[in-house]
Motif scaffolding. Structure first.
Motif, PDB file in Angstrom:
ATOM      1  N   SER A 127       1.011  -1.440  -0.299  1.00  0.00           N
ATOM      2  CA  SER A 127       0.044  -0.216   0.224  1.00  0.00           C
ATOM      3  C   SER A 127       1.183   1.098   0.404  1.00  0.00           C
ATOM      4  CB  SER A 127      -1.176   0.152   1.169  1.00  0.00           C
ATOM      5  OG  SER A 127      -0.398   0.037   2.311  1.00  0.00           O
ATOM      6  N   MET A 128       2.265   1.749  -0.263  1.00  0.00           N
ATOM      7  CA  MET A 128       3.281   2.410   0.598  1.00  0.00           C
ATOM      8  C   MET A 128       3.315   2.599  -1.216  1.00  0.00           C
ATOM      9  SD  MET A 128       3.659   3.640   3.822  1.00  0.00           S
ATOM     10  CE  MET A 128       5.974   3.978   3.439  1.00  0.00           C
ATOM     11  N   VAL A 130       2.466   2.379  -4.076  1.00  0.00           N
ATOM     12  CA  VAL A 130       1.518   3.192  -4.779  1.00  0.00           C
ATOM     13  C   VAL A 130       1.041   5.029  -4.488  1.00  0.00           C
ATOM     14  CG1 VAL A 130      -0.837   3.460  -3.178  1.00  0.00           C
ATOM     15  CG2 VAL A 130      -1.245   3.443  -6.212  1.00  0.00           C
ATOM     16  N   PHE A 131       2.025   5.101  -3.463  1.00  0.00           N
ATOM     17  CA  PHE A 131       2.701   6.938  -3.068  1.00  0.00           C
ATOM     18  C   PHE A 131       3.514   7.070  -4.186  1.00  0.00           C
ATOM     19  CE2 PHE A 131       0.910   6.346   0.672  1.00  0.00           C
ATOM     20  CZ  PHE A 131       0.368   7.714   1.199  1.00  0.00           C
ATOM     21  N   LEU A 150      -3.879   9.530 -10.034  1.00  0.00           N
ATOM     22  CA  LEU A 150      -5.541   9.434  -9.458  1.00  0.00           C
ATOM     23  C   LEU A 150      -6.316   8.132  -9.453  1.00  0.00           C
ATOM     24  CD1 LEU A 150      -7.294  12.659  -9.642  1.00  0.00           C
ATOM     25  CD2 LEU A 150      -6.290  12.242  -8.593  1.00  0.00           C
ATOM     26  N   ALA A 153      -4.194   5.440  -7.483  1.00  0.00           N
ATOM     27  CA  ALA A 153      -4.828   5.820  -6.137  1.00  0.00           C
ATOM     28  C   ALA A 153      -6.189   4.703  -6.068  1.00  0.00           C
ATOM     29  CB  ALA A 153      -4.535   7.003  -5.408  1.00  0.00           C
ATOM     30  N   ILE A 157      -6.606   1.210  -4.057  1.00  0.00           N
ATOM     31  CA  ILE A 157      -7.354   1.015  -2.752  1.00  0.00           C
ATOM     32  C   ILE A 157      -8.212   0.316  -2.655  1.00  0.00           C
ATOM     33  CG2 ILE A 157      -8.760   2.514  -1.264  1.00  0.00           C
ATOM     34  CD1 ILE A 157      -7.702   4.582  -1.454  1.00  0.00           C
TER      35      ILE A 157
END
Lengths: 340, 239
Positions: A127-128, A130-131, A150, A153, A157
């Protein structure tokens, strides 16, 4: 320094370098396999049967100009690819590559770390990751890039939830979040009547396995779920403005995540290093290669999803299925323990 | 144990610095990144305290939350306002400063009078090891003694989700939006800010009914809604 700490540090360095080497040849194999599937020849000019092609590509990317757009958010623009690239191989730290071996009288464990929350650690790193994409998309000051960010993200998610929930069934059955423990449990032999089967979780969790496979493709932003970089609509999406080695960081990160998630899937569902004859790291490699081939096969076969279809698939199809799977697994587990 | 103290100091220093950066950064996206940095460092401190589960959950939950925060910033704040988003609201600054001072005073009173340190719980290191690890202990505690708080939290979250769905649904008494909306296309390939001068022109433009019930803006010639290269250059020089 602690001998254990030192040996896992050395092992981490080896794993990292092997991953980087594999990554380079992963691009070569992908191009060759895709070429074969599309009745082409593929790279064949650099070196014998094109084997030096990845090195030539790497050199080309290294010497290209590093362009930073005028309106870009400079610091974040420089940071984002590094973030992607650093986080991709970190998740490999919890994957067990076998039992311990003895080197120069020291017992060396064939994993970097056996932490008791390995599965959660893997999801956290994922999950980190995708930053890097969303920050790269934002910092480029380009609307296509922002749209790509976008999309990434929203996609990550949604599919992160599916990915996590599909692992819950395995965790219920194994009763542990440690990958070493999960592999150990899968190396037992399951006897059903005359049949002797390995206790691999793909046999007890087939639905979870299929859902995990779909979510893993989405998680790594690979075709047919490569919406963040859809070149036909977003001309490259989040990495439109990146060039030279910064672009290749995104590229590297994608391939390393592919390899790492294949290793993870092989460990969780296919028994990791467990095999019919002579357990060892070669079985893990073989299983991971099956997943990698599946990735390439999927890319050449299935056209890209439309964006709303992608979201609909996650929330309307996969989420209910995975919840049903958890419920069933829970009941079966309770029944197995004699509590129902 | 000197190494551990050193690492702890490093982690907490970075956590504090990034927390301060989070509230002082002008750009909300930078603030969000500083917030992530704080969370990651706090998670590392949790790992040093052998609370691995808490650390992993901290990262999973809060990075997701910050991601959504960044999304909100990107979607709700006009990109051109980003650098000056905080400035120009003196009342907010004064009020925020006051509330912050009160919170700081509360925390320092609590720490100085040592009331933060309560009686140690029933679990010590041997007990946790005997129960099979801290994940097992947390799981058993959450689903035995703390069932009611968990269910209450779940209910609140469910209510929030339903509330968001209710607020986000389209109004039924109005016409469906595509009929009413003026559809205008500005090339996405232009750099940010390049199309701003066009918006008033688009509004004032002759709107022609075409293709079903949709309102279309028709350009009379190719240059009407496109800034020329000379204009761009002029703009660049004046900046």
């Amino acid at each position: 320094m602690d001998a254990n700490l030192l040996s896992s540090y050395i092992f981490a360095v080896i794993v990292l370098n092997v991953l980087l080497g594999l990554m380079a040849y992963m691009t070569y194999i992908e191009r060759k396999v895709m070429a074969a599937m599309q009745d082409r020849i593929g790279p064949n000019r650099t070196g014998p049967v094109g084997l030096l092609q990845p090195i030539a590509d790497g050199l080309k990317l290294l010497v290209k100009e590093d362009i930073i757009p005028k309106h870009a958010d400079r610091r974040i623009f420089l940071l984002a690819p590094l973030l992607s690239f650093v986080l991709a191989p970190v998740a490999a730290a919890v994957i067990p590559f076998g039992d311990s071996i003895t080197v120069f009288g020291h017992e060396v464990n064939l994993y970097v770390a056996d932490i008791n929350v390995a599965v959660l650690y893997f999801l956290a790193i994922g999950s980190m990751g995708v930053f890097g994409i969303i920050l790269g998309g934002y910092a480029s000051a380009n609307r296509y890039s922002l749209l790509g960010g976008l999309r990434a993200a929203a996609q990550v998610i949604s599919y992160e939830i599916i990915l996590g929930l599909s692992l819950i069934g395995v965790i219920i059955l194994s009763g542990s979040l440690s990958l070493v423990e999960i592999v150990n449990q899968q190396s037992e032999t399951l006897t059903i009547g005359p049949l002797q089967l390995p206790n691999w979780f793909i046999l007890s969790q087939p639905l979870a396995f299929i859902i995990f496979l779909i979510a893993a493709v989405a998680e790594t932003n690979r075709a047919p779920f490569d919406l963040p970089e859809a070149e036909t609509e977003l001309i490259g999406g989040f990495h439109t403005e990146y060039s030279g080695f910064r672009f290749s960081f995104f590229f590297l990160a994608e391939y390393i995540s592919m390899i790492v998630i294949s290793l993870f899937a092989a460990t969780i569902f296919l028994g990791g290093t467990d095999g019919p004859i002579q357990d060892g790291v070669w079985w893990l490699a073989l299983k991971a290669c099956i997943f990698l081939f599946f990735y390439i096969w999927l890319r050449t076969t299935v056209p890209r999803f439309r964006y709303d279809q992608l979201m609909g698939l996650a929330w309307k199809v996969l989420l209910p299925l995975v919840l049903i799977n958890i419920l069933l697994t829970g009941f079966i587990r309770l029944w197995g323990l004699g509590m129902l | 144990m000197a190494a551990e103290v050193l690492i702890f100091n490093l982690l907490s220093a970075v956590a504090i610095v990034s927390a301060v950066a989070m509230i002082t950064m002008r750009n909300p996206v930078h603030s969000a990144i500083a917030l992530v940095l704080t969370f990651v460092n706090v998670a590392a401190i949790f790992i040093m305290l052998r609370a691995e589960f808490l650390a992993a959950v901290q990262i999973i939950v809060y990075t997701g939350a910050v991601l959504v925060l960044i999304l909100f910033v990107l979607m709700l704040v006009n990109p051109d306002d980003l650098p000056e988003f905080h400035s120009g609201k003196p009342m907010q600054n004064v009020f925020g400063f006051g509330v912050g001072l009160i919170l700081l005073a509360e925390i320092s009173v609590a720490i100085l009078t040592r009331t933060v340190v309560a009686e140690p719980g029933p679990w010590n290191e041997e007990g946790v090891a005997a129960a099979g690890g801290n994940i097992q202990v947390i799981g058993q505690l959450l689903y035995s003694g703390y069932v009611l708080p968990i269910q209450a939290t779940a209910l609140v979250l469910l209510a929030a989700t339903i509330g968001a769905l209710f607020l986000g649904r389209p109004d039924e008494d109005q016409e469906p939006s595509p009929k009413r909306r003026t559809v205008a296309t500005i090339s996405l390939a232009h750099t940010r800010g390049a199309d701003d001068d066009l918006i008033p022109a688009l509004r004032a433009a002759n709107i022609k009914r075409e293709a079903g019930d949709r309102d279309l803006i028709m350009a009379r010639d190719a240059d009407e809604f496109t800034t020329s290269a000379e204009e761009e250059e002029k703009k660049g020089q004046s900046e």
